[in-house]
Design an enzyme around this catalytic site. Structure first.
Site, PDB file in Angstrom:
ATOM      1  CG  HIS A 289     -24.285 -71.373  33.995  1.00  0.00           C
ATOM      2  ND1 HIS A 289     -24.129 -72.143  35.117  1.00  0.00           N
ATOM      3  CD2 HIS A 289     -23.278 -70.451  34.014  1.00  0.00           C
ATOM      4  CE1 HIS A 289     -23.065 -71.720  35.785  1.00  0.00           C
ATOM      5  NE2 HIS A 289     -22.547 -70.696  35.140  1.00  0.00           N
TER       6      HIS A 289
ATOM      7  CB  CYS B 155     -20.088 -72.506  33.832  1.00  0.00           C
ATOM      8  SG  CYS B 155     -19.267 -71.788  35.266  1.00  0.00           S
TER       9      CYS B 155
ATOM     10  CG  ASN C 165     -21.650 -69.786  38.638  1.00  0.00           C
ATOM     11  OD1 ASN C 165     -21.766 -70.978  38.336  1.00  0.00           O
ATOM     12  ND2 ASN C 165     -21.019 -68.921  37.867  1.00  0.00           N
TER      13      ASN C 165
HETATM   14  O1  UT7 Z   1     -20.249 -68.958  35.343  1.00  0.00           O
HETATM   15  C1  UT7 Z   1     -19.211 -68.424  34.616  1.00  0.00           C
HETATM   16  C2  UT7 Z   1     -19.604 -67.168  34.035  1.00  0.00           C
HETATM   17  N1  UT7 Z   1     -19.496 -66.095  34.978  1.00  0.00           N
HETATM   18  C3  UT7 Z   1     -20.367 -65.130  34.904  1.00  0.00           C
HETATM   19  O2  UT7 Z   1     -21.262 -65.205  34.123  1.00  0.00           O
HETATM   20  C4  UT7 Z   1     -20.156 -63.905  35.759  1.00  0.00           C
HETATM   21  C5  UT7 Z   1     -20.341 -62.712  34.877  1.00  0.00           C
HETATM   22  N2  UT7 Z   1     -20.186 -61.446  35.563  1.00  0.00           N
HETATM   23  C6  UT7 Z   1     -21.049 -60.981  36.502  1.00  0.00           C
HETATM   24  O3  UT7 Z   1     -21.966 -61.643  36.913  1.00  0.00           O
HETATM   25  C7  UT7 Z   1     -20.863 -59.560  36.962  1.00  0.00           C
HETATM   26  O4  UT7 Z   1     -19.942 -58.901  36.132  1.00  0.00           O
HETATM   27  C8  UT7 Z   1     -20.386 -59.444  38.437  1.00  0.00           C
HETATM   28  C9  UT7 Z   1     -21.505 -59.825  39.371  1.00  0.00           C
HETATM   29  C10 UT7 Z   1     -19.182 -60.336  38.655  1.00  0.00           C
HETATM   30  C11 UT7 Z   1     -19.987 -58.001  38.778  1.00  0.00           C
HETATM   31  O5  UT7 Z   1     -21.038 -57.121  38.478  1.00  0.00           O
HETATM   32  P1  UT7 Z   1     -20.768 -55.801  37.631  1.00  0.00           P
HETATM   33  O6  UT7 Z   1     -22.031 -55.053  37.610  1.00  0.00           O
HETATM   34  O7  UT7 Z   1     -20.163 -56.207  36.320  1.00  0.00           O
HETATM   35  O8  UT7 Z   1     -19.749 -55.031  38.536  1.00  0.00           O
HETATM   36  P2  UT7 Z   1     -18.215 -54.614  38.239  1.00  0.00           P
HETATM   37  O9  UT7 Z   1     -17.329 -55.802  38.199  1.00  0.00           O
HETATM   38  O10 UT7 Z   1     -18.191 -53.676  37.061  1.00  0.00           O
HETATM   39  O11 UT7 Z   1     -17.882 -53.782  39.539  1.00  0.00           O
HETATM   40  C12 UT7 Z   1     -18.643 -52.607  39.912  1.00  0.00           C
HETATM   41  C13 UT7 Z   1     -18.180 -52.131  41.282  1.00  0.00           C
HETATM   42  C14 UT7 Z   1     -16.664 -52.038  41.398  1.00  0.00           C
HETATM   43  O12 UT7 Z   1     -16.384 -50.903  42.201  1.00  0.00           O
HETATM   44  P3  UT7 Z   1     -15.922 -49.515  41.523  1.00  0.00           P
HETATM   45  O13 UT7 Z   1     -14.659 -49.841  40.775  1.00  0.00           O
HETATM   46  O14 UT7 Z   1     -17.055 -49.107  40.640  1.00  0.00           O
HETATM   47  O15 UT7 Z   1     -15.724 -48.621  42.705  1.00  0.00           O
HETATM   48  C15 UT7 Z   1     -16.290 -53.261  42.171  1.00  0.00           C
HETATM   49  O16 UT7 Z   1     -15.097 -53.104  42.926  1.00  0.00           O
HETATM   50  O17 UT7 Z   1     -18.588 -53.073  42.283  1.00  0.00           O
HETATM   51  C16 UT7 Z   1     -17.469 -53.410  43.095  1.00  0.00           C
HETATM   52  N3  UT7 Z   1     -17.646 -54.774  43.597  1.00  0.00           N
HETATM   53  C17 UT7 Z   1     -18.266 -55.057  44.754  1.00  0.00           C
HETATM   54  N4  UT7 Z   1     -18.830 -54.272  45.690  1.00  0.00           N
HETATM   55  C18 UT7 Z   1     -19.383 -54.878  46.757  1.00  0.00           C
HETATM   56  C19 UT7 Z   1     -17.260 -55.948  42.999  1.00  0.00           C
HETATM   57  N5  UT7 Z   1     -17.633 -56.975  43.764  1.00  0.00           N
HETATM   58  C20 UT7 Z   1     -18.248 -56.461  44.863  1.00  0.00           C
HETATM   59  C21 UT7 Z   1     -18.844 -57.017  46.006  1.00  0.00           C
HETATM   60  N6  UT7 Z   1     -19.419 -56.204  46.919  1.00  0.00           N
HETATM   61  N7  UT7 Z   1     -18.907 -58.359  46.209  1.00  0.00           N
END
Ligand code: UT7
Length: 325
Positions: A252, A115, A282
């Site tokens: 980005h 990225c 992204n």
């Molecule tokens: O370009 C390269 C760089 N990449 C990035 O910059 C991405 C960086 N990360 C992010 O943007 C965020 O961390 C995410 C969008 C990927 C995830 O958001 P988050 O607020 O960090 O959520 P999390 O991973 O801590 O997950 C929270 C909950 C989990 O459920 P539990 O364990 O709390 O029950 C996940 O299983 O959200 C759940 N979850 C979803 N739920 C519905 C994860 N993905 C999804 C989904 N739909 N698509």
């Protein structure tokens, strides 16, 4: 003191016509439009058709950038493609773009910094253009990220899209001041110890397969908000400007919360932030040039404006560059 600068003289972007909404994805994995919008700001993404390779997206963006610069393929003597989703393991996608555009024999190669690829590629191009080794360069960020998705992993497959953005860079004499047009400064970083946070689990010399993208999203998120700011400040220092001098912040486009978090940390007004993540998701190395092309096309970004671009991605790599358009 007169110095040679590498100046962006044309900008272009291309998004494949097929749009995939959050609603569409909710029929593929256990997710909702609400969750995706709330956690990322993404509403939709574009997806390349089966017969479109990443070089095809790159060529479309490059054609637009050439037209905007008033140049043709015959003028190009350097092509750098930032991509992590190459057409083939080799040759470089840049060589394929050279052939498809009909450019003459010149320098062509790819940059792989995921990225952060476009920021890395701009800095590499500067090394040729501002030293008189290239007279007309195409710097392209192009990706077909949807091809790397594990469509059973809701934590990643909702986040990415396909597209390409391109700039033409040409040498121009400047006065050696911050009023000069051109790339004024950059800062690039990589921390290879953080590989496990974001990587693709395949490759030609390990599995012999392409592999799928794996990410510990919340760890990457924290790393991004904390570390990008340092690189931005270092790039501004290298350019001899203050972050507050910047007209447009072009981050980005991974997650609305990350780009707003970084802007807040740096005291950058929200109105100065170019944001396309909602419509593009992204697109990895393509996201910055696509956002730049978007801001130029809608008339906000103008020649002479001071731009600050930053990114973070697999590696982990991150970096920033300051450009006066
Ligand atoms: O370009 C390269 C760089 N990449 C990035 O910059 C991405 C960086 N990360 C992010 O943007 C965020 O961390 C995410 C969008 C990927 C995830 O958001 P988050 O607020 O960090 O959520 P999390 O991973 O801590 O997950 C929270 C909950 C989990 O459920 P539990 O364990 O709390 O029950 C996940 O299983 O959200 C759940 N979850 C979803 N739920 C519905 C994860 N993905 C999804 C989904 N739909 N698509």
């Amino acid at each position: 003191m007169s110095v040679l600068r590498s100046v962006v003289t044309g900008v272009g972007g291309y998004l494949p016509p097929d749009v995939v909404t959050n609603e569409d994805l909710s029929r593929v994995v256990d997710t909702t439009d609400d969750w995706i919008r709330e956690r990322t700001g993404i509403r939709q993404r574009h997806r390349a058709s089966d017969d479109q390779a990443v070089s095809d997206l790159a060529v479309e963006a490059a054609r637009q950038a050439l037209e905007a610069a008033g140049r043709t393929a015959a003028d190009i003597d350097l092509i750098i493609v930032a991509t992590t989703t190459a057409d083939l393991t080799f040759p470089a996608t840049a060589a394929i773009v050279q052939r498809k555009l009909g450019c003459p024999i010149g320098i062509a190669f790819d940059v792989q910094a995921v990225c952060s690829g476009f920021v890395y590629a701009m800095s590499v191009a500067d090394g040729f253009v501002a030293r008189g080794h290239a007279k007309c360069a195409l710097v392209i960020g192009a990706e077909t990220m949807t091809r790397l998705m594990d469509w059973t992993d809701r934590g990643t497959c909702v986040l990415f899209g396909d597209g390409a953005g391109a700039v033409v860079m040409e040498p121009l004499e400047g006065q050696g001041t911050t009023a000069d047009r051109g790339l004024l400064g950059f800062a690039l970083r990589c921390d290879g110890t953080k590989q496990d946070l974001l990587y693709v689990d395949g490759g030609p010399s390990t599995t012999g397969t392409v592999g799928k993208l794996r990410m510990q999203g919340n760890h990457v998120f924290k790393h991004a908000v904390v570390n990008i700011s340092e690189a931005v400040i270092a790039a501004a220092k290298a350019a001899g400007v203050e972050v507050s001098d910047v007209d447009w912040f072009i981050p980005h486009q991974a997650n609305e919360r990350i780009l707003k978090g970084v802007a807040n940390r740096l005291g950058i007004d929200e109105h100065k932030v170019i944001q396309t993540v909602g419509d593009h998701a992204n697109t990895s190395a393509a996201s910055i040039p696509l956002a730049l092309a978007h801001g130029v096309a809608d008339g906000r970004i103008k020649t002479g404006d001071l731009l600050l671009m930053e990114a973070m991605g697999g590696g982990l790599t991150w970096g920033a560059c300051v450009v006066r358009l």
